[in-house]
Design a protein around this motif. Structure first.
Motif, PDB file in Angstrom:
ATOM      1  N   ALA A  33       0.844  -1.204   0.000  1.00  0.00           N
ATOM      2  CA  ALA A  33       0.000   0.000   0.000  1.00  0.00           C
ATOM      3  C   ALA A  33       0.879   1.254   0.000  1.00  0.00           C
ATOM      4  O   ALA A  33       0.594   2.225  -0.708  1.00  0.00           O
ATOM      5  CB  ALA A  33      -0.921  -0.014   1.211  1.00  0.00           C
ATOM      6  N   LYS A  36       2.096   1.869  -3.387  1.00  0.00           N
ATOM      7  CA  LYS A  36       1.030   2.413  -4.241  1.00  0.00           C
ATOM      8  C   LYS A  36       0.883   3.917  -4.035  1.00  0.00           C
ATOM      9  O   LYS A  36       0.576   4.660  -4.953  1.00  0.00           O
ATOM     10  CB  LYS A  36      -0.314   1.759  -3.879  1.00  0.00           C
ATOM     11  N   GLN A  37       1.100   4.357  -2.782  1.00  0.00           N
ATOM     12  CA  GLN A  37       0.909   5.776  -2.478  1.00  0.00           C
ATOM     13  C   GLN A  37       2.180   6.586  -2.692  1.00  0.00           C
ATOM     14  O   GLN A  37       2.152   7.812  -2.643  1.00  0.00           O
ATOM     15  CB  GLN A  37       0.431   5.922  -1.020  1.00  0.00           C
ATOM     16  N   GLU A 175      -1.917  -7.305  -2.855  1.00  0.00           N
ATOM     17  CA  GLU A 175      -2.806  -6.309  -2.251  1.00  0.00           C
ATOM     18  C   GLU A 175      -3.131  -6.628  -0.796  1.00  0.00           C
ATOM     19  O   GLU A 175      -3.252  -5.725   0.020  1.00  0.00           O
ATOM     20  CB  GLU A 175      -4.126  -6.235  -3.033  1.00  0.00           C
ATOM     21  N   PRO A 242      -4.305   2.500  -9.105  1.00  0.00           N
ATOM     22  CA  PRO A 242      -4.264   2.219  -7.656  1.00  0.00           C
ATOM     23  C   PRO A 242      -5.570   1.558  -7.204  1.00  0.00           C
ATOM     24  O   PRO A 242      -6.630   2.176  -7.285  1.00  0.00           O
ATOM     25  CB  PRO A 242      -4.069   3.595  -7.023  1.00  0.00           C
ATOM     26  N   SER A 244      -8.603   0.071  -5.226  1.00  0.00           N
ATOM     27  CA  SER A 244      -9.338   0.268  -3.980  1.00  0.00           C
ATOM     28  C   SER A 244     -10.767  -0.201  -4.192  1.00  0.00           C
ATOM     29  O   SER A 244     -11.489   0.329  -5.039  1.00  0.00           O
ATOM     30  CB  SER A 244      -9.330   1.747  -3.578  1.00  0.00           C
ATOM     31  N   ARG A 247     -13.293   2.558  -3.665  1.00  0.00           N
ATOM     32  CA  ARG A 247     -13.424   3.492  -4.797  1.00  0.00           C
ATOM     33  C   ARG A 247     -14.153   2.835  -5.971  1.00  0.00           C
ATOM     34  O   ARG A 247     -14.905   3.492  -6.679  1.00  0.00           O
ATOM     35  CB  ARG A 247     -12.052   4.020  -5.227  1.00  0.00           C
ATOM     36  N   ARG A 303      -7.999  -3.523   4.536  1.00  0.00           N
ATOM     37  CA  ARG A 303      -7.955  -2.905   3.206  1.00  0.00           C
ATOM     38  C   ARG A 303      -8.218  -1.409   3.295  1.00  0.00           C
ATOM     39  O   ARG A 303      -7.560  -0.614   2.632  1.00  0.00           O
ATOM     40  CB  ARG A 303      -9.017  -3.544   2.303  1.00  0.00           C
ATOM     41  N   GLN A 306      -5.292   0.505   4.834  1.00  0.00           N
ATOM     42  CA  GLN A 306      -4.189   0.633   3.867  1.00  0.00           C
ATOM     43  C   GLN A 306      -4.481   1.713   2.825  1.00  0.00           C
ATOM     44  O   GLN A 306      -3.568   2.391   2.373  1.00  0.00           O
ATOM     45  CB  GLN A 306      -3.943  -0.724   3.180  1.00  0.00           C
ATOM     46  N   ASN A 307      -5.750   1.868   2.479  1.00  0.00           N
ATOM     47  CA  ASN A 307      -6.107   2.905   1.501  1.00  0.00           C
ATOM     48  C   ASN A 307      -6.498   4.223   2.165  1.00  0.00           C
ATOM     49  O   ASN A 307      -7.104   5.081   1.531  1.00  0.00           O
ATOM     50  CB  ASN A 307      -7.238   2.396   0.599  1.00  0.00           C
ATOM     51  N   GLN A 309      -8.764   4.953   4.340  1.00  0.00           N
ATOM     52  CA  GLN A 309     -10.203   5.236   4.356  1.00  0.00           C
ATOM     53  C   GLN A 309     -10.814   4.956   5.735  1.00  0.00           C
ATOM     54  O   GLN A 309     -12.015   5.117   5.923  1.00  0.00           O
ATOM     55  CB  GLN A 309     -10.905   4.372   3.288  1.00  0.00           C
TER      56      GLN A 309
END
Ligand SMILES: [Zn+2]
Length: 372
Positions: A33, A36-37, A175, A242, A244, A247, A303, A306-307, A309
């Motif tokens: 993660a 990814k960022q 992931e 990316p 998610s 999303r 999850r 990691q994103n 959220q």
């Protein structure tokens, strides 16, 4: 006995199969993660994606790619983007859920009606049921054969219709924490690797007095040679953008009449938008909790942390509230399908409790660790 630790960043325990932790107690999904960022050049990845599509795009409006499609937010978002943002013409391939829900059927219908072709593979119901019963007893997982069917279906369809490209969703091992064999494995699905994974569990070994060899066709992965000769290539959509799930849900619910769980949240978790199509899924996730000590809330929360959220504090609150929730909503249908009574079900559940995960105190099963 192994000591289970919980990731310091997300909430995934080290009892998750194949997950790798660093010395600081952080899991490899969290490292993925961060990558990814941070270090991934997404603009370059999109350019690579465009070049790939240009090689395969059909100009006669025939199918140019296959999307393995449950009708859920992820695969529907992928199909929609391929068609409407990138001018592709995907064929959607679904392997029927064991116990389809109304909402799953309705969400599939919504996307098809917005302008997609789809193939639904409905395996022999008697055989599917016998296999589900057998694997629930043997492995605490009624979806072993279904998994094989889902794996084989899109590839078999791509071969049959000579469609050169398949788009899978995300590479789960990167992931969500697992074994990542190579950088290439995050991008392309390697047929040889899939076939190697199947070696110990070849559907041809499932023959018994009820299930005959011919019954297993729908679960069989195509021959390696046929695949190599076909030139079919399989990519993970999540490599190019990316990934998610949340999303994807926001995206698809903006495009079609995508419905969420009518009960406000799905059993075992706090989310309402994931894995809605099969009445047997709550039991499947509950059995994961029994076998590995993490339930659906832990999975969803990790999850989302990691994103970025969800906070870790909120996650822990949800996990304590929902992870251990027994799947009662569709219990009757599951018991009927598996030909069990509730007592039998609990006996099978206890059979699959792992002593590295659970301890009995005052006649109550408890996890060996606490999350903090
Ligand atoms: Zn983590």
């Amino acid at each position: 006995m192994r000591n289970v630790i919980v990731c310091k960043k997300c909430v995934m325990p080290s009892s998750r199969p194949r997950v790798v932790f660093d010395e600081g107690g952080v899991c490899n999904a969290c490292h993925h993660a961060a990558k990814k960022q941070g270090s991934i050049d997404w603009a370059a990845r999109e350019q690579e994606f465009l070049r790939l599509l240009d090689q395969f795009r059909s100009h006669s409006n025939s199918w140019d790619c296959v999307v393995p499609w449950s009708g859920g937010k992820d695969s529907s978002a992928i199909a929609y983007r391929l068609k409407h943002e990138y001018g592709m013409n995907p064929l959607l391939v679904t392997f029927s859920p064991l116990l389809p829900t109304e909402i799953g059927i309705s969400n599939r219908r919504a996307l098809i009606e917005s302008g997609f072709d789809s193939i639904l593979i409905q395996p022999n119901g008697l055989v599917a049921r016998k296999l589900a019963q057998r694997f629930f007893h043997e492995r605490g997982n009624q979806k072993v054969a279904w998994d094989a069917g889902v794996t084989a279906a899109p590839v078999r369809v791509a071969l049959a219709y000579k469609i050169p490209l398949i788009f899978y969703a995300e590479h789960g091992e990167s992931e969500y924490g697992g074994r990542v064999r190579s950088a290439e494995a995050e991008k392309m699905r390697d047929f040889t690797e899939v076939i190697e994974h199947l070696v110990g569990d070849d559907p041809q070994n499932w023959v018994d007095e009820v299930v005959k060899p011919g019954d297993l066709e729908v679960y069989l992965y195509p021959d390696r040679k046929d695949l190599v000769d076909s030139g079919i290539r399989s990519y993970y959509f999540g490599y190019f953008f990316p990934w998610s799930s949340f999303r994807n849900y926001e995206y698809i619910s903006d495009k079609i009449a995508f419905e969420t769980d009518p009960f406000g949240r799905t059993e075992g978790t706090f989310t309402n938008f994931d894995s809605l199509d099969d009445k047997t899924d709550p039991l499947y996730y509950y059995m994961q909790f029994i076998k590995f000590g993490f339930g659906r809330a832990t999975r969803d929360a990790s999850r989302m942390i990691q994103n970025r959220q969800l906070s870790r504090e909120e996650a822990i609150e949800y996990i304590l509230k929902y992870d251990a929730e027994f799947p009662g909503r569709y219990l009757k249908e599951n018991l009927e399908y598996l030909e069990l009574n509730e007592g039998d079900l609990h006996a099978i559940v206890d059979l699959h409790r792992n002593s590295e995960i659970w301890v009995k105190e005052n006649c109550q099963w408890k996890l060996r660790w606490t999350i903090e």
